[in-house]
Design an enzyme around this catalytic site. Sequence first.
Site, short mmCIF file in Angstrom:
data_model
loop_
_atom_site.label_atom_id
_atom_site.label_comp_id
_atom_site.label_asym_id
_atom_site.label_seq_id
_atom_site.Cartn_x
_atom_site.Cartn_y
_atom_site.Cartn_z
CD GLN A 141 -29.51 -36.29 17.53
OE1 GLN A 141 -29.52 -35.35 16.75
NE2 GLN A 141 -30.56 -37.09 17.66
CG ASP B 122 -34.24 -29.98 18.91
OD1 ASP B 122 -34.73 -30.23 17.80
OD2 ASP B 122 -33.27 -30.61 19.41
CE LYS C 10 -31.45 -33.67 13.87
NZ LYS C 10 -31.46 -34.06 15.26
#
Length: 278
Positions: free
Chosen positions: A93, A116, A49
């Site tokens: 995460q 997300d 990322k």
Amino acid sequence: MAQIIDGKAVSAAIKEQVRDEIAHSGISAGLAVVIVGNDPASRVYVNNKKKACEFCGIKSFEYALPEETTMKELLELIDTLNNDKNVNGILVQLPLPKQLDEKAVIERISPQKDVDAFHETNVGKIMIGNYSFLPCTPAGCMELIHSTGISVSGKECVVIGRSNIVGKPMAMLLLHENGTVTVCHSRTKNLAEVCRRADILVAAVGKPNFVTADMVKEGAVVIDVGINRLENGKLCGDVKFDEVSEKAGWITPVPGGVGPMTIAVLMKNTLTAAKIQK
Ligand code: NAD
């Protein structure tokens, strides 16, 4: 023999679009990535990322917290990031260590920074088809389907898996494009028979080589979301690639299919977040 859907190429094109838009508009975009503990797979995802951010011209801020981090500490960090004007997107995460409540952590992220699209507010928006943030992996799958030139409208679509992050939002995106959608799961009866109806088959199960040729219709588009690590260290999808590729019309490989798309959509969402917050 199926045509291969090249996730690396499609994702590269999306990242280039994001990079060009940032370069030409002068918009400043920042993504904070929070990682708790030492899970090696999570570490790899976070590094990827970071690299994608560098490529696109997005500032990345990494917060690596120890395994024993408490809820209080993590929520305080999220509050700080919610209030930080340089941070447009926040990504925690997953999975988190056992002592941390993932649901509560996701709900603490400001919906406007939830790149997300896991927050209840954004999930609800996806449900009604009026959303700012695309659910990263399912939206990546849609881009791959679009890249074949095949229209979803009126097609039989079967999604195997009903998780909140892949299966369910995938079904919604297919539905929004007028597919006739069936969602299968661990209690589905006659799975092979249901899957054989599919013009578009999406596998998000998490079991290596689960989808075999007898489950696939001749000429179908097969999207393999699975990322499974075999004992020999190799990555493999949910689809038995060798035999299914003999029968499908289009197929995504693993690696190099859906995986890179998730990060490309994340970059797109971070740019969207920066634009919304302007
Ligand atoms: P999950 O474990 O949350 O969900 C798996 C789903 O599969 C469940 O809904 C379950 O009902 C279904 N299932 C299990 N056994 C089944 C069976 N025998 N028959 C039919 N359905 C069955 O997993 P997830 O988070 O949705 O992820 C699925 C896979 O996708 C994993 O391999 C994961 O690593 C991968 N993944 C990849 C990306 C990416 O970027 N490519 C992103 C997220 C997840």
